[in-house]
Design a protein around this motif. Structure first.
Motif, PDB file in Angstrom:
ATOM      1  N   PHE A   1       0.862  -1.175   0.000  1.00 40.42           N
ATOM      2  CA  PHE A   1       0.000   0.000   0.000  1.00 40.42           C
ATOM      3  C   PHE A   1       0.903   1.232   0.000  1.00 40.42           C
ATOM      4  N   ILE A   2       0.540   2.218  -0.818  1.00 38.37           N
ATOM      5  CA  ILE A   2       1.289   3.474  -0.883  1.00 38.37           C
ATOM      6  C   ILE A   2       0.324   4.623  -0.613  1.00 38.37           C
ATOM      7  N   SER A   3       0.799   5.586   0.134  1.00 36.24           N
ATOM      8  CA  SER A   3      -0.009   6.784   0.412  1.00 36.24           C
ATOM      9  C   SER A   3       0.923   7.984   0.431  1.00 36.24           C
ATOM     10  N   ASN A   4       0.868   8.784  -0.617  1.00 38.24           N
ATOM     11  CA  ASN A   4       1.742   9.949  -0.735  1.00 38.24           C
ATOM     12  C   ASN A   4       1.000  11.221  -0.334  1.00 38.24           C
ATOM     13  N   TYR A   5       1.293  11.695   0.866  1.00 37.63           N
ATOM     14  CA  TYR A   5       0.677  12.934   1.362  1.00 37.63           C
ATOM     15  C   TYR A   5      -0.845  12.870   1.253  1.00 37.63           C
ATOM     16  N   THR A   6      -1.384  11.715   1.649  1.00 38.02           N
ATOM     17  CA  THR A   6      -2.832  11.490   1.597  1.00 38.02           C
ATOM     18  C   THR A   6      -3.447  11.404   2.987  1.00 38.02           C
ATOM     19  N   LEU A   7      -2.796  10.692   3.910  1.00 36.56           N
ATOM     20  CA  LEU A   7      -3.348  10.535   5.256  1.00 36.56           C
ATOM     21  C   LEU A   7      -3.619  11.879   5.922  1.00 36.56           C
ATOM     22  N   GLN A   8      -2.768  12.854   5.649  1.00 34.68           N
ATOM     23  CA  GLN A   8      -2.912  14.164   6.289  1.00 34.68           C
ATOM     24  C   GLN A   8      -4.207  14.873   5.893  1.00 34.68           C
ATOM     25  N   PHE A   9      -4.846  14.418   4.820  1.00 35.08           N
ATOM     26  CA  PHE A   9      -6.127  14.988   4.405  1.00 35.08           C
ATOM     27  C   PHE A   9      -7.321  14.174   4.924  1.00 35.08           C
ATOM     28  N   ILE A  10      -7.037  13.078   5.630  1.00 39.44           N
ATOM     29  CA  ILE A  10      -8.093  12.262   6.227  1.00 39.44           C
ATOM     30  C   ILE A  10      -8.340  12.759   7.650  1.00 39.44           C
ATOM     31  N   ARG A  11      -9.587  13.022   7.991  1.00 38.05           N
ATOM     32  CA  ARG A  11      -9.902  13.544   9.315  1.00 38.05           C
ATOM     33  C   ARG A  11      -9.355  12.608  10.388  1.00 38.05           C
ATOM     34  N   PRO A  12      -8.747  13.156  11.442  1.00 40.16           N
ATOM     35  CA  PRO A  12      -8.151  12.314  12.486  1.00 40.16           C
ATOM     36  C   PRO A  12      -9.095  11.272  13.062  1.00 40.16           C
TER      37      PRO A  12
ATOM     38  N   VAL B   1      -7.848  21.755   6.586  1.00 42.05           N
ATOM     39  CA  VAL B   1      -8.015  20.723   5.550  1.00 42.05           C
ATOM     40  C   VAL B   1      -6.885  19.712   5.656  1.00 42.05           C
ATOM     41  N   LEU B   2      -5.665  20.225   5.776  1.00 38.36           N
ATOM     42  CA  LEU B   2      -4.489  19.393   5.969  1.00 38.36           C
ATOM     43  C   LEU B   2      -4.164  19.390   7.465  1.00 38.36           C
TER      44      LEU B   2
ATOM     45  N   GLU C   1       4.286  12.021   4.544  1.00 34.46           N
ATOM     46  CA  GLU C   1       3.423  12.961   5.251  1.00 34.46           C
ATOM     47  C   GLU C   1       4.181  14.233   5.607  1.00 34.46           C
ATOM     48  N   LYS C   2       3.452  15.324   5.666  1.00 38.01           N
ATOM     49  CA  LYS C   2       3.968  16.521   6.301  1.00 38.01           C
ATOM     50  C   LYS C   2       3.854  16.272   7.801  1.00 38.01           C
ATOM     51  N   VAL C   3       4.883  16.636   8.564  1.00 37.78           N
ATOM     52  CA  VAL C   3       4.858  16.367  10.001  1.00 37.78           C
ATOM     53  C   VAL C   3       5.051  17.661  10.785  1.00 37.78           C
ATOM     54  N   VAL C   4       4.596  17.642  12.032  1.00 36.88           N
ATOM     55  CA  VAL C   4       4.795  18.786  12.928  1.00 36.88           C
ATOM     56  C   VAL C   4       5.726  18.370  14.050  1.00 36.88           C
TER      57      VAL C   4
END
Length: 238
Positions: free
Chosen positions: A125-136, A201-202, A160-163
């Protein structure tokens, strides 16, 4: 490749993957995500490693299918490999279909919701900067679904973009990223406009939150393949 100039004018809505975004998305990725080609090269390499004995690859939020096309070029079509891209944006899937048809590709594309898609057992499974757009509130459930539909030893590769957990460092990471975007030709105005469009959104997680999320959902391990400032690529093994 059409140049991204979407945020040179005042924004009128929150960010969404509509026809305007789809038209410039490839350029947007290259100029907005630091070392995007390098992180995608790693994603491709480790995905192919996991396909030694064939299997299904799902790209969640596949956008214009560029990564799947690159993987397809490196695995013979006669091998026991199926490449499947899913995106809920009709505009993205339309662009992806045009590209795959132009290359005579056998990639399977679906316009659909990755939260409810009927997955078969897969190897990657691949997810490129997608999870961050899914509501927590539903993100954890999606990762659980991914784990449940991976073969033993299968991999989940996600970027993912991370904080940062440290507020001061987090601000410095953001400043570093904005300087990167300026070097790529984006103006201060464009940067501010996009930031406002992406507000609420993100929603990024910290490094630890991302890694703990996958470990809590049936994965044996999770490692960082690549990181630059507040952008990271992970690999989790089922």
């Amino acid at each position: 490749m059409k140049t991204d100039t979407l945020f040179t004018k005042p924004i009128s809505k929150q960010f969404e993957f509509d026809a305007e975004v789809a038209a410039v998305f490839d350029d947007m990725l290259l100029r907005s995500v630091p070392y995007y080609k390098e992180s995608q090269s790693l994603t491709r390499r480790f995905a192919i490693n996991a396909l030694e004995n064939g299997g299904i690859v799902y790209d969640l939020g596949c956008s214009t299918a560029s990564l799947l096309l690159e993987i397809e070029r490196m695995v013979a079509k006669t091998e026991n490999v199926r490449l499947i891209g899913i995106d809920n944006s009709a505009a993205m899937i339309e662009h992806a279909r045009k590209k795959t048809e132009a290359y005579g590709s056998s990639i399977e594309l679906f316009e659909g919701d990755i939260l409810t898609f009927g997955y078969e057992k897969a190897q990657v499974f691949i997810s490129n900067y997608t999870l961050q757009f899914i509501r927590p509130m539903v993100r954890d459930g999606l990762v659980h679904t991914i784990g449940e539909n991976l073969n033993e030893g299968g991999v989940f590769i996600f970027s993912e973009k991370v904080v940062s957990e440290d507020p001061k460092l987090n601000k410095e990471l953001i400043d570093c990223y904005y300087d990167f975007k300026k070097v790529q030709g984006y103006s201060e105005y464009e940067i501010v406009q996009k930031r406002e469009a992406l507000e609420n959104v993100l929603i990024p997680y910290t490094m630890n939150e991302n890694m703990q999320m996958v470990k809590n959902n049936g994965f044996k391990s999770c490692e960082v393949l690549f990181r630059w400032a507040n952008f990271a690529t992970f690999i989790a093994i089922r």
